[in-house]
Write a protein that holds these residues in place. Structure first.
Motif, PDB file in Angstrom:
ATOM      1  N   ALA A  82       0.834  -1.205   0.000  1.00 57.70           N
ATOM      2  CA  ALA A  82       0.000   0.000   0.000  1.00 57.70           C
ATOM      3  C   ALA A  82       0.867   1.253   0.000  1.00 57.70           C
ATOM      4  CB  ALA A  82      -0.923  -0.006   1.213  1.00 57.70           C
ATOM      5  N   ILE A  83       1.903   1.271   0.825  1.00 55.44           N
ATOM      6  CA  ILE A  83       2.775   2.450   0.908  1.00 55.44           C
ATOM      7  C   ILE A  83       3.527   2.653  -0.395  1.00 55.44           C
ATOM      8  CG2 ILE A  83       4.811   3.410   2.045  1.00 55.44           C
ATOM      9  CD1 ILE A  83       3.863   2.014   4.622  1.00 55.44           C
ATOM     10  N   ILE A  84       4.112   1.574  -0.932  1.00 50.88           N
ATOM     11  CA  ILE A  84       4.896   1.686  -2.169  1.00 50.88           C
ATOM     12  C   ILE A  84       4.025   2.136  -3.330  1.00 50.88           C
ATOM     13  CG2 ILE A  84       6.174   0.357  -3.899  1.00 50.88           C
ATOM     14  CD1 ILE A  84       7.223  -1.370  -1.548  1.00 50.88           C
ATOM     15  N   LEU A  85       2.862   1.519  -3.481  1.00 50.43           N
ATOM     16  CA  LEU A  85       1.983   1.860  -4.604  1.00 50.43           C
ATOM     17  C   LEU A  85       1.448   3.281  -4.469  1.00 50.43           C
ATOM     18  CD1 LEU A  85       0.014  -1.494  -4.981  1.00 50.43           C
ATOM     19  CD2 LEU A  85       1.759  -0.583  -6.525  1.00 50.43           C
ATOM     20  N   GLY A  86       1.128   3.692  -3.252  1.00 50.95           N
ATOM     21  CA  GLY A  86       0.668   5.067  -3.057  1.00 50.95           C
ATOM     22  C   GLY A  86       1.728   6.078  -3.429  1.00 50.95           C
ATOM     23  N   ILE A  87       2.969   5.799  -3.059  1.00 52.52           N
ATOM     24  CA  ILE A  87       4.065   6.707  -3.396  1.00 52.52           C
ATOM     25  C   ILE A  87       4.283   6.756  -4.907  1.00 52.52           C
ATOM     26  CG2 ILE A  87       6.565   7.046  -3.216  1.00 52.52           C
ATOM     27  CD1 ILE A  87       6.379   5.918  -0.365  1.00 52.52           C
ATOM     28  N   VAL A  88       4.272   5.588  -5.558  1.00 51.98           N
ATOM     29  CA  VAL A  88       4.461   5.543  -7.017  1.00 51.98           C
ATOM     30  C   VAL A  88       3.363   6.336  -7.721  1.00 51.98           C
ATOM     31  CG1 VAL A  88       4.464   4.034  -9.045  1.00 51.98           C
ATOM     32  CG2 VAL A  88       5.723   3.358  -6.997  1.00 51.98           C
ATOM     33  N   GLN A  89       2.117   6.136  -7.290  1.00 49.09           N
ATOM     34  CA  GLN A  89       1.008   6.874  -7.895  1.00 49.09           C
ATOM     35  C   GLN A  89       1.156   8.378  -7.689  1.00 49.09           C
ATOM     36  OE1 GLN A  89      -1.527   6.140  -9.825  1.00 49.09           O
ATOM     37  NE2 GLN A  89      -2.495   8.152  -9.725  1.00 49.09           N
ATOM     38  N   GLY A  90       1.512   8.775  -6.477  1.00 52.18           N
ATOM     39  CA  GLY A  90       1.657  10.198  -6.176  1.00 52.18           C
ATOM     40  C   GLY A  90       2.761  10.856  -6.969  1.00 52.18           C
ATOM     41  N   LEU A  91       3.825  10.124  -7.247  1.00 56.71           N
ATOM     42  CA  LEU A  91       4.939  10.678  -8.009  1.00 56.71           C
ATOM     43  C   LEU A  91       4.681  10.663  -9.512  1.00 56.71           C
ATOM     44  CD1 LEU A  91       7.973   9.041  -6.125  1.00 56.71           C
ATOM     45  CD2 LEU A  91       7.102  11.373  -5.877  1.00 56.71           C
ATOM     46  N   ALA A  92       4.010   9.618 -10.001  1.00 60.19           N
ATOM     47  CA  ALA A  92       3.894   9.415 -11.453  1.00 60.19           C
ATOM     48  C   ALA A  92       2.703  10.118 -12.089  1.00 60.19           C
ATOM     49  CB  ALA A  92       3.818   7.917 -11.760  1.00 60.19           C
ATOM     50  N   GLU A  93       1.673  10.448 -11.304  1.00 63.83           N
ATOM     51  CA  GLU A  93       0.428  10.962 -11.890  1.00 63.83           C
ATOM     52  C   GLU A  93       0.641  12.241 -12.684  1.00 63.83           C
ATOM     53  OE1 GLU A  93      -3.509  11.685 -12.966  1.00 63.83           O
ATOM     54  OE2 GLU A  93      -2.443   9.856 -12.387  1.00 63.83           O
ATOM     55  N   LEU A 152     -12.094  -3.138  -0.498  1.00 63.42           N
ATOM     56  CA  LEU A 152     -11.716  -2.019   0.357  1.00 63.42           C
ATOM     57  C   LEU A 152     -11.421  -2.508   1.772  1.00 63.42           C
ATOM     58  CD1 LEU A 152     -14.273   0.724  -0.756  1.00 63.42           C
ATOM     59  CD2 LEU A 152     -11.955   0.300  -1.595  1.00 63.42           C
ATOM     60  N   ASP A 153     -10.234  -2.180   2.261  1.00 65.62           N
ATOM     61  CA  ASP A 153      -9.848  -2.483   3.626  1.00 65.62           C
ATOM     62  C   ASP A 153      -8.943  -1.364   4.119  1.00 65.62           C
ATOM     63  OD1 ASP A 153      -7.397  -2.906   2.425  1.00 65.62           O
ATOM     64  OD2 ASP A 153      -7.491  -5.080   2.555  1.00 65.62           O
ATOM     65  N   VAL A 154      -8.401  -1.494   5.290  1.00 68.18           N
ATOM     66  CA  VAL A 154      -7.603  -0.415   5.860  1.00 68.18           C
ATOM     67  C   VAL A 154      -6.379  -0.101   5.013  1.00 68.18           C
ATOM     68  CG1 VAL A 154      -6.293  -1.994   7.350  1.00 68.18           C
ATOM     69  CG2 VAL A 154      -6.492   0.424   7.980  1.00 68.18           C
ATOM     70  N   TYR A 155      -5.767  -1.127   4.408  1.00 69.01           N
ATOM     71  CA  TYR A 155      -4.561  -0.883   3.624  1.00 69.01           C
ATOM     72  C   TYR A 155      -4.860  -0.202   2.291  1.00 69.01           C
ATOM     73  CZ  TYR A 155      -2.254  -3.871   7.042  1.00 69.01           C
ATOM     74  OH  TYR A 155      -1.762  -4.390   8.211  1.00 69.01           O
ATOM     75  N   SER A 156      -6.055  -0.423   1.753  1.00 69.14           N
ATOM     76  CA  SER A 156      -6.418   0.282   0.524  1.00 69.14           C
ATOM     77  C   SER A 156      -6.533   1.776   0.784  1.00 69.14           C
ATOM     78  CB  SER A 156      -7.729  -0.270  -0.047  1.00 69.14           C
ATOM     79  OG  SER A 156      -8.811  -0.031   0.833  1.00 69.14           O
ATOM     80  N   PHE A 157      -6.959   2.153   1.994  1.00 71.62           N
ATOM     81  CA  PHE A 157      -7.038   3.572   2.355  1.00 71.62           C
ATOM     82  C   PHE A 157      -5.662   4.132   2.730  1.00 71.62           C
ATOM     83  CE2 PHE A 157     -11.473   2.337   2.742  1.00 71.62           C
ATOM     84  CZ  PHE A 157     -12.105   3.416   2.135  1.00 71.62           C
ATOM     85  N   ALA A 214      -2.982   3.218   1.096  1.00 67.39           N
ATOM     86  CA  ALA A 214      -2.454   3.502  -0.237  1.00 67.39           C
ATOM     87  C   ALA A 214      -3.011   4.816  -0.766  1.00 67.39           C
ATOM     88  CB  ALA A 214      -2.803   2.355  -1.194  1.00 67.39           C
ATOM     89  N   LEU A 215      -4.303   5.042  -0.525  1.00 67.61           N
ATOM     90  CA  LEU A 215      -4.950   6.276  -0.969  1.00 67.61           C
ATOM     91  C   LEU A 215      -4.322   7.488  -0.291  1.00 67.61           C
ATOM     92  CD1 LEU A 215      -7.407   6.444  -2.921  1.00 67.61           C
ATOM     93  CD2 LEU A 215      -8.798   6.948  -0.920  1.00 67.61           C
ATOM     94  N   PHE A 216      -4.059   7.376   1.008  1.00 68.43           N
ATOM     95  CA  PHE A 216      -3.457   8.478   1.749  1.00 68.43           C
ATOM     96  C   PHE A 216      -2.076   8.822   1.198  1.00 68.43           C
ATOM     97  CE2 PHE A 216      -0.417   9.711   5.056  1.00 68.43           C
ATOM     98  CZ  PHE A 216      -0.943  10.939   5.425  1.00 68.43           C
TER      99      PHE A 216
END
Length: 265
Positions: free
Chosen positions: A7-18, A217-222, A224-226
Motif C-alpha cells: 500500500a505504501i509503495i503503490l501510493g508513493i508511485v502513484q503520487g509521483l507518477a500521476e 476495500l480495507d484499511v490498507y487500501s485507504f 495507499a490512498l493516503f
C-alpha cells in the motif's frame, strides 16, 4: 487486497507518477505485476482506485478553478433555457468526460475481464503501451501555439484520447496534453485543461469500479490512498514545472523497451 508495504509503495508511485506523462496506471501496474505477483486484471482496478488519491490532490491544487466551475453550474444550466452562450470550459469537460466513458469503459472491461496475463506477458504489454506513449509525445507539433477557448472539436479529440488511457501504459496526462498541443493550445492551457479533465473522469471511473465491485476495500487500501494523496499534493507543483521543460518521451520509450525485453530474460 494489499499488504501494508504494498500500500505504501503503490501510493508513493502513484503520487509521483500521476503528474508526469509516463502513465501512472502503467507504473503502478508494472510494480504490481513485476514485484507483487499480481495479474494484469488484478492490478488495473487497484491502479484506478489509487487515482482517487491524486484526484483529491489535484482538486486541492486547482481549488480555485474547481470552485469557479462548480459555482458556474447553475448559470450553465439556466443558459440553455435562456438560449444564452454556455460556459465553454464546462461544456468541454462535460463532452470530453462522456466521450472518455464511451471509449474507456469497453477497454477497461476488456483488459480486466479478458486479459488474465501475469508476469512477463503483462509486463511486455505495458511496455509496448509505454513505447506508444513516448512515440506519441515525439510527434507533438513544435509550431506556435495559442491561448484559446476550447470548442466542440477540441472536446471530441481530448475526450476520445483520454478514453484510451484505460489501457495500462498509455498516459492519461500524456495523451490528453499531446492531443491539446496538437490542437494548437499553448502548454499552460494544455496542462490546466488536462488536469481539470481528470477530475470528472476519475470520479466516473471510481464509481464504475465501485459498482462492479472490482476493488476490495480495507484499511490498507485507504493507506495507499493516503500516500497517493500526500505525495501527489507535495509534488504536483514541482512536477508540473518540470513537465514543461523536460522531454519524458525518452523515459517512456526506454522503460517500455526494458519492459518488453524483460519477457525474454
Amino acid at each position: 487486497m494489499l499488504s501494508l508495504s504494498e500500500a505504501i509503495i503503490l501510493g508513493i508511485v502513484q503520487g509521483l507518477a500521476e503528474w508526469l506523462p509516463i502513465s501512472s496506471e502503467g507504473m503502478t501496474s508494472l510494480v504490481m505485476v513485476t514485484f507483487f505477483d499480481r495479474s494484469l486484471s488484478e492490478a488495473i482496478p487497484i491502479s484506478i482506485w489509487l487515482h482517487l488519491g491524486t484526484l483529491l490532490a489535484a482538486t486541492v491544487y486547482f481549488r480555485d478553478d474547481v470552485k469557479k466551475l462548480l459555482s458556474g453550474i447553475p448559470d450553465y444550466v439556466r443558459s440553455f433555457s435562456k438560449k444564452e452562450p454556455h460556459d465553454p470550459i464546462i461544456s468541454f469537460l462535460l463532452i470530453s468526460t462522456i466521450l472518455t466513458g464511451i471509449v474507456g469503459l469497453p477497454l477497461l472491461l476488456f483488459v480486466t475481464d479478458k486479459a488474465e496475463m501475469s508476469g512477463g506477458s503483462a509486463t511486455a504489454v505495458i511496455g509496448i503501451m509505454l513505447i506508444f506513449t513516448g512515440l506519441l509525445q515525439r510527434t507533438i507539433s513544435k509550431d506556435v501555439s495559442l491561448a484559446r477557448i476550447p470548442g466542440m472539436s477540441d472536446s471530441l479529440v481530448a475526450g476520445i484520447s483520454q478514453g484510451f488511457a484505460a489501457i495500462p501504459g498509455i498516459s492519461r496526462s500524456g495523451v490528453t496534453m499531446s492531443a491539446l498541443l496538437l490542437r494548437k493550445f499553448d502548454a499552460a492551457d494544455a496542462i490546466r485543461l488536462s488536469f481539470l479533465m481528470s477530475i470528472p473522469a476519475v470520479l466516473v471511473a471510481e464509481i464504475g469500479v465501485g459498482l462492479m465491485d472490482m476493488v476490495e476495500l480495507d484499511v490498507y487500501s485507504f493507506v495507499a490512498l493516503f500516500f497517493a494523496f500526500a505525495f501527489g499534493l507535495v509534488t504536483i507543483d514541482l512536477f508540473l514545472k518540470v513537465a514543461k521543460k523536460v522531454d519524458f518521451s525518452y523515459f517512456c520509450i526506454g522503460l517500455g523497451i526494458l519492459s518488453v525485453l524483460a519477457m525474454f530474460l
